[in-house]
Design an enzyme around this catalytic site. Structure first.
Site, mmCIF file in Angstrom:
data_model
loop_
_atom_site.group_PDB
_atom_site.id
_atom_site.type_symbol
_atom_site.label_atom_id
_atom_site.label_comp_id
_atom_site.label_asym_id
_atom_site.label_seq_id
_atom_site.Cartn_x
_atom_site.Cartn_y
_atom_site.Cartn_z
ATOM 1 N N LYS A 70 0.809 -1.230 0.000
ATOM 2 C CA LYS A 70 0.000 0.000 0.000
ATOM 3 C C LYS A 70 0.843 1.282 0.000
ATOM 4 O O LYS A 70 0.411 2.298 -0.530
ATOM 5 C CB LYS A 70 -0.939 0.024 1.211
ATOM 6 C CG LYS A 70 -2.173 -0.845 1.035
ATOM 7 C CD LYS A 70 -3.086 -0.700 2.249
ATOM 8 C CE LYS A 70 -4.497 -1.127 1.915
ATOM 9 N NZ LYS A 70 -5.467 -0.758 2.951
ATOM 10 N N ASP A 106 -10.370 3.702 1.366
ATOM 11 C CA ASP A 106 -10.687 3.238 2.729
ATOM 12 C C ASP A 106 -11.429 4.318 3.521
ATOM 13 O O ASP A 106 -12.345 4.008 4.291
ATOM 14 C CB ASP A 106 -9.410 2.850 3.485
ATOM 15 C CG ASP A 106 -8.887 1.485 3.061
ATOM 16 O OD1 ASP A 106 -9.676 0.671 2.559
ATOM 17 O OD2 ASP A 106 -7.677 1.252 3.233
HETATM 18 P P1 NAP Z 1 -1.597 -1.927 12.122
HETATM 19 O O1 NAP Z 1 -1.051 -0.965 11.133
HETATM 20 O O2 NAP Z 1 -0.798 -3.107 12.535
HETATM 21 O O3 NAP Z 1 -1.996 -1.081 13.440
HETATM 22 C C1 NAP Z 1 -2.557 -1.693 14.578
HETATM 23 C C2 NAP Z 1 -2.644 -0.687 15.715
HETATM 24 O O4 NAP Z 1 -3.244 -1.355 16.827
HETATM 25 C C3 NAP Z 1 -1.283 -0.170 16.186
HETATM 26 O O5 NAP Z 1 -1.407 1.166 16.596
HETATM 27 C C4 NAP Z 1 -1.007 -1.062 17.401
HETATM 28 O O6 NAP Z 1 -0.216 -0.452 18.368
HETATM 29 C C5 NAP Z 1 -2.386 -1.241 17.964
HETATM 30 N N1 NAP Z 1 -2.492 -2.436 18.767
HETATM 31 C C6 NAP Z 1 -2.202 -3.706 18.377
HETATM 32 N N2 NAP Z 1 -2.427 -4.556 19.411
HETATM 33 C C7 NAP Z 1 -2.834 -3.797 20.469
HETATM 34 C C8 NAP Z 1 -3.194 -4.087 21.815
HETATM 35 N N3 NAP Z 1 -3.202 -5.330 22.274
HETATM 36 N N4 NAP Z 1 -3.583 -3.065 22.615
HETATM 37 C C9 NAP Z 1 -3.598 -1.799 22.132
HETATM 38 N N5 NAP Z 1 -3.243 -1.453 20.884
HETATM 39 C C10 NAP Z 1 -2.877 -2.453 20.059
HETATM 40 O O7 NAP Z 1 -2.985 -2.539 11.612
HETATM 41 P P2 NAP Z 1 -4.071 -1.796 10.680
HETATM 42 O O8 NAP Z 1 -3.798 -2.107 9.259
HETATM 43 O O9 NAP Z 1 -4.169 -0.388 11.123
HETATM 44 O O10 NAP Z 1 -5.406 -2.615 11.060
HETATM 45 C C11 NAP Z 1 -6.025 -2.445 12.324
HETATM 46 C C12 NAP Z 1 -7.344 -3.225 12.353
HETATM 47 O O11 NAP Z 1 -8.239 -2.699 11.367
HETATM 48 C C13 NAP Z 1 -7.202 -4.706 12.029
HETATM 49 O O12 NAP Z 1 -8.094 -5.419 12.858
HETATM 50 C C14 NAP Z 1 -7.633 -4.801 10.581
HETATM 51 O O13 NAP Z 1 -8.170 -6.074 10.282
HETATM 52 C C15 NAP Z 1 -8.710 -3.741 10.527
HETATM 53 N N6 NAP Z 1 -8.909 -3.184 9.178
HETATM 54 C C16 NAP Z 1 -10.156 -3.282 8.627
HETATM 55 C C17 NAP Z 1 -10.391 -2.746 7.385
HETATM 56 C C18 NAP Z 1 -11.761 -2.859 6.773
HETATM 57 O O14 NAP Z 1 -11.951 -2.602 5.572
HETATM 58 N N7 NAP Z 1 -12.743 -3.201 7.540
HETATM 59 C C19 NAP Z 1 -9.373 -2.094 6.681
HETATM 60 C C20 NAP Z 1 -8.110 -2.005 7.276
HETATM 61 C C21 NAP Z 1 -7.893 -2.564 8.540
HETATM 62 P P3 NAP Z 1 1.408 -0.353 18.243
HETATM 63 O O15 NAP Z 1 1.633 0.609 17.121
HETATM 64 O O16 NAP Z 1 1.813 0.146 19.572
HETATM 65 O O17 NAP Z 1 1.871 -1.733 17.909
#
Ligand code: NAP
Length: 286
Positions: A70, A106
């Site tokens: 991305k 998105d």
């Molecule tokens: P990402 O870039 O890995 O970011 C995840 C975030 O969550 C980071 O800030 C991380 O903190 C935090 N985090 C992870 N585990 C945690 C915990 N146990 N307690 C508190 N904070 C925590 O992932 P992403 O791409 O943003 O995706 C995030 C979520 O959105 C996922 O569940 C994904 O499946 C969903 N999503 C859905 C769509 C859709 O179309 N519906 C699209 C995109 C993403 P750190 O930075 O401190 O590690």
């Protein structure tokens, strides 16, 4: 039926086999009676440029992008929209006038169910839990929604600071504040929208939630709870929110709507959103 005239669309990722995009896009293509097919393309990171050049050579009309491409695809495109630049990621590419164009749908996908509510958001601060890639699209969306303040809550101070700073150069200039997790109780009572953009609650650990029951109780009665996760449906977080009478949205709608926005760019006609949603629900057995 695939014919000599059939045009190609697709999704690139590595891996890509988990992607549900082919399911909803091919269902939409069939409903619209279009002479297109939408295919998954697993592209290793070191083959990205070769793949994009190859797509141009074979006349691919457009494609979606998922992890890990991305961000890295951005320098390979001739034109990247303002919203994609602000988010720092492209999820939709199309070929027009002999060049590749890119944007990010998105934020539009996230926004669609909120805009349908026709609310005045000018007095409703938004809270985003997490500061990863998806949170960036949610910031752009909340800014577009017109919320007065976007509070981003994270567990890593250095990452939170970097996240806030990254928006200072952005053309959007959203009103962001960043907060450690232990400030949640003070912030929740004035939030109009709370978004889980962490993976907390996602299968295979569906029993956990980013908020305690007590914290969900602190939310105003008109607040909306939005979880980007789409497996399970509903998440524990959304069950808690429904338990205190809040309106909720989940990540399936965002997934469907970002796909619909991409399809509309490629085909220049309204996407059959209901068909796309049902195709995903059928696939998920719901
Ligand atoms: P990402 O870039 O890995 O970011 C995840 C975030 O969550 C980071 O800030 C991380 O903190 C935090 N985090 C992870 N585990 C945690 C915990 N146990 N307690 C508190 N904070 C925590 O992932 P992403 O791409 O943003 O995706 C995030 C979520 O959105 C996922 O569940 C994904 O499946 C969903 N999503 C859905 C769509 C859709 O179309 N519906 C699209 C995109 C993403 P750190 O930075 O401190 O590690």
């Amino acid at each position: 039926m695939i014919k000599g005239t059939t045009q190609l669309l697709g999704v690139i990722g590595y891996p890509v086999k988990h992607s549900m995009s082919p399911i909803m896009h091919n269902a939409a293509i069939a409903t619209l009676g279009l002479d297109y097919v939408y295919l998954p393309f697993p592209i290793a990171p070191d083959r990205l440029k070769t793949a994009i050049d190859g797509f141009a050579a074979v006349g691919l009309q457009g494609f979606n992008i998922t992890i890990p491409h991305k961000q890295t695809i951005m320098p390979l495109l001739a034109n990247v929209s303002d919203v994609a630049q602000a988010i720092g990621a492209v999820n939709t590419v199309w070929w027009r006038d002999g060049i590749w164009w890119g944007t990010n749908t998105d934020a539009a996908g996230f926004l669609a169910p909120l805009q349908a509510l026709e609310r005045d958001w000018s007095q409703s601060p938004a809270m985003i839990l997490g500061n990863g890639g998806a949170a960036r699209a949610v910031v752009a969306a909340c800014h577009q929604l017109g919320v007065p303040e976007i509070m981003v809550v994270g567990r890593n101070g250095a990452k939170l600071t970097a996240f806030a700073q990254s928006w200072q150069q952005s053309p959007l200039k959203p009103n962001i504040s960043v907060h450690p997790w232990d400030q949640l109780d003070d912030l929740l009572p004035r939030v109009g929208l709370v978004v889980n953009s962490t993976p907390v609650g996602m299968a295979p650990k569906p029993e956990v939630s980013p908020l305690t029951d007590g914290q969900v109780n602190l939310l105003p009665s008109q607040a909306i709870a939005y979880d980007l996760i789409y497996t399970p449906r509903p998440t524990r977080f959304l069950q808690q929110a429904r338990g205190v009478g809040l309106v909720t949205f989940d990540g399936l709608e965002m997934l469907v709507q970002q796909g619909a926005a991409a399809l509309e760019i490629w085909t220049q006609q309204p996407a059959p959103v209901d068909v796309m949603r049902q195709a995903l629900l059928d696939h998920l057995g719901q």
